[in-house]
Motif scaffolding. Structure first.
Motif, PDB file in Angstrom:
ATOM      1  N   GLN A  73     -13.958  20.287 -13.732  1.00  0.00           N
ATOM      2  CA  GLN A  73     -14.733  19.259 -13.569  1.00  0.00           C
ATOM      3  C   GLN A  73     -14.290  17.883 -13.804  1.00  0.00           C
ATOM      4  N   TYR A  74     -14.473  17.099 -13.101  1.00  0.00           N
ATOM      5  CA  TYR A  74     -13.604  15.694 -13.444  1.00  0.00           C
ATOM      6  C   TYR A  74     -14.673  14.752 -14.132  1.00  0.00           C
ATOM      7  N   ALA A  75     -16.053  15.254 -14.260  1.00  0.00           N
ATOM      8  CA  ALA A  75     -17.058  14.618 -15.158  1.00  0.00           C
ATOM      9  C   ALA A  75     -17.870  15.726 -15.684  1.00  0.00           C
ATOM     10  N   ASN A  76     -18.191  15.589 -16.949  1.00  0.00           N
ATOM     11  CA  ASN A  76     -19.007  16.542 -17.478  1.00  0.00           C
ATOM     12  C   ASN A  76     -19.787  15.990 -18.733  1.00  0.00           C
ATOM     13  N   ILE A 124     -14.989  26.491 -31.468  1.00  0.00           N
ATOM     14  CA  ILE A 124     -14.762  27.501 -30.721  1.00  0.00           C
ATOM     15  C   ILE A 124     -16.091  27.551 -29.916  1.00  0.00           C
ATOM     16  N   GLU A 125     -15.883  27.651 -28.518  1.00  0.00           N
ATOM     17  CA  GLU A 125     -17.299  27.611 -27.674  1.00  0.00           C
ATOM     18  C   GLU A 125     -16.975  28.429 -26.415  1.00  0.00           C
ATOM     19  N   GLY A 126     -18.057  28.955 -25.952  1.00  0.00           N
ATOM     20  CA  GLY A 126     -18.159  29.771 -24.871  1.00  0.00           C
ATOM     21  C   GLY A 126     -19.432  29.350 -23.818  1.00  0.00           C
ATOM     22  N   ILE A 127     -19.116  28.873 -22.724  1.00  0.00           N
ATOM     23  CA  ILE A 127     -20.002  28.212 -21.837  1.00  0.00           C
ATOM     24  C   ILE A 127     -19.988  28.964 -20.635  1.00  0.00           C
ATOM     25  N   SER A 149     -25.071  21.653 -20.522  1.00  0.00           N
ATOM     26  CA  SER A 149     -24.394  20.625 -20.001  1.00  0.00           C
ATOM     27  C   SER A 149     -24.286  20.452 -18.545  1.00  0.00           C
ATOM     28  N   PHE A 150     -23.960  19.257 -18.132  1.00  0.00           N
ATOM     29  CA  PHE A 150     -24.117  19.216 -16.313  1.00  0.00           C
ATOM     30  C   PHE A 150     -22.913  18.395 -16.096  1.00  0.00           C
ATOM     31  N   GLY A 151     -22.419  18.822 -15.012  1.00  0.00           N
ATOM     32  CA  GLY A 151     -21.262  17.882 -14.437  1.00  0.00           C
ATOM     33  C   GLY A 151     -20.984  18.038 -13.127  1.00  0.00           C
ATOM     34  N   LYS A 152     -19.868  17.197 -12.496  1.00  0.00           N
ATOM     35  CA  LYS A 152     -19.422  17.132 -11.217  1.00  0.00           C
ATOM     36  C   LYS A 152     -18.157  17.828 -11.020  1.00  0.00           C
ATOM     37  N   PRO A 153     -18.090  19.084 -10.404  1.00  0.00           N
ATOM     38  CA  PRO A 153     -16.822  19.533  -9.879  1.00  0.00           C
ATOM     39  C   PRO A 153     -16.081  18.975  -8.883  1.00  0.00           C
ATOM     40  N   PHE A 154     -14.730  19.363  -8.950  1.00  0.00           N
ATOM     41  CA  PHE A 154     -13.994  18.868  -7.560  1.00  0.00           C
ATOM     42  C   PHE A 154     -14.514  19.613  -6.331  1.00  0.00           C
ATOM     43  N   TRP A 176     -22.567  20.313  -7.571  1.00  0.00           N
ATOM     44  CA  TRP A 176     -22.819  20.042  -9.120  1.00  0.00           C
ATOM     45  C   TRP A 176     -22.934  21.236  -9.871  1.00  0.00           C
ATOM     46  N   MET A 177     -22.708  21.266 -11.376  1.00  0.00           N
ATOM     47  CA  MET A 177     -22.623  22.382 -12.166  1.00  0.00           C
ATOM     48  C   MET A 177     -23.526  22.110 -13.205  1.00  0.00           C
ATOM     49  N   TYR A 178     -24.209  23.069 -13.695  1.00  0.00           N
ATOM     50  CA  TYR A 178     -25.025  22.927 -14.970  1.00  0.00           C
ATOM     51  C   TYR A 178     -24.735  24.170 -15.806  1.00  0.00           C
TER      52      TYR A 178
END
Length: 247
Positions: A189-192, A238-241, A207-212, A218-220
Motif C-alpha cells: 500500500q502506498y497510503a495506509n 509486534i503486530e498481526g493484521i 486500518s484503511f489504505g490504498k494499495p497499488f 482499496w483495503m481495510y
C-alpha cells in the motif's frame, strides 16, 4: 406469622413472616421474611427478604433481598440484592446488586454491580461493575470503573482505568489506555491510515489504505499487537493484521 420464626416452615403454596426467620422456609410458590433471614429459603417461584440475608435463597423464578446479602442466591430468571452482596449470584437471565464485596455473579444475559469490588462477572451478553478484581467476561459488552485483571468480551470493553488486559474487538480505556493514529507506506500500500486502541500489552488495530493497482482498489483491515519497551524512548511493536480488498 406476624412476628418471627425460629425453626422450620413448610407450605404447599407460601410462607409469610412479618419479622425475621432463623431456620428454613420452603414452599411450592413463595417465601417472605419481613426483616431478615438467617438460613435457607427455597421457593418454586419467588423468595423475598425485606432486610438482610445470611444464607441461601433458591427460587424457580426470582430472589429479592432488600438490604445486604451474605451467601448464595440462585434463580431461574432474576436475583436482586438492594445493598451489598458478599457471595454468589447465579441466574438464568439477570443478576443485580447495589454493591459488591468480593462477590461473584454469573448469568445467562447480564450482571450489574453498582459499587464495591467484584471478583468475577460472567454473562452471555453484558456486565457492569464499579471495580473488578479478577475477570469480567461477556459475550458482547463489559463496562467497569477500575479493572485489576482481565476484561474479555466478544465485542466491546469499556473501563476508566485498568491494571491488566482488555481483550475484545473494541477496547476503550479512558485514563491509562493506549491510543495511536499512524500513517504508513509499504510494498503493498502506498497510503495506509491506522488507529490503535487498548493497552500497551494488547491493543486492537483498525486500518484503511490504498494499495497499488487500479484506482478503484482499496483495503481495510483489523489486527492486534503488543508494544515492548526497549531502551529510552525506543519501542518494538509486534503486530498481526488481516486486510480485505475492496473494488
Amino acid at each position: 406469622d406476624r412476628f418471627y420464626v425460629n425453626g422450620v416452615q413448610l407450605a404447599g403454596f407460601g410462607n409469610m413472616v412479618g419479622g425475621f426467620v432463623n431456620g428454613l422456609q420452603a414452599a411450592g410458590f413463595m417465601n417472605v421474611a419481613g426483616t431478615y433471614m438467617n438460613g435457607l429459603q427455597a421457593g418454586g417461584f419467588m423468595n423475598v427478604v425485606g432486610g438482610y440475608m445470611n444464607g441461601f435463597q433458591a427460587g424457580g423464578f426470582m430472589n429479592v433481598t432488600g438490604s445486604y446479602m451474605n451467601g448464595f442466591q440462585t434463580a431461574g430468571f432474576l436475583n436482586v440484592t438492594g445493598g451489598k452482596m458478599t457471595g454468589l449470584q447465579t441466574a438464568g437471565f439477570l443478576n443485580i446488586a447495589g454493591a459488591s464485596d468480593r462477590g461473584i455473579q454469573a448469568a445467562g444475559f447480564g450482571n450489574v454491580s453498582g459499587g464495591g469490588t467484584i471478583f468475577f462477572q460472567g454473562s452471555g451478553f453484558f456486565n457492569v461493575a464499579e471495580r473488578v478484581k479478577g475477570l469480567q467476561a461477556a459475550g458482547f459488552l463489559n463496562v467497569a470503573g477500575h479493572v485489576k485483571g482481565v476484561q474479555l468480551s466478544g465485542f466491546i470493553n469499556v473501563c476508566d482505568s485498568i491494571d491488566g488486559v482488555p481483550i475484545g474487538v473494541i477496547s476503550v480505556v479512558k485514563t491509562n489506555g493506549y491510543r495511536k493514529l499512524a500513517f504508513s507506506v509499504s510494498e503493498v500500500q502506498y497510503a495506509n491510515l491506522s488507529f490503535r486502541m487498548g493497552v500497551r500489552q494488547f491493543y486492537n488495530i483498525f486500518s484503511f489504505g490504498k494499495p497499488f493497482g487500479p484506482a478503484g482498489r482499496w483495503m481495510y483491515g483489523y489486527g492486534v499487537g503488543t508494544e515492548l519497551g526497549l531502551t529510552g524512548k525506543t519501542t518494538l511493536n509486534i503486530e498481526g493484521i488481516v486486510h480485505h480488498e475492496l473494488w
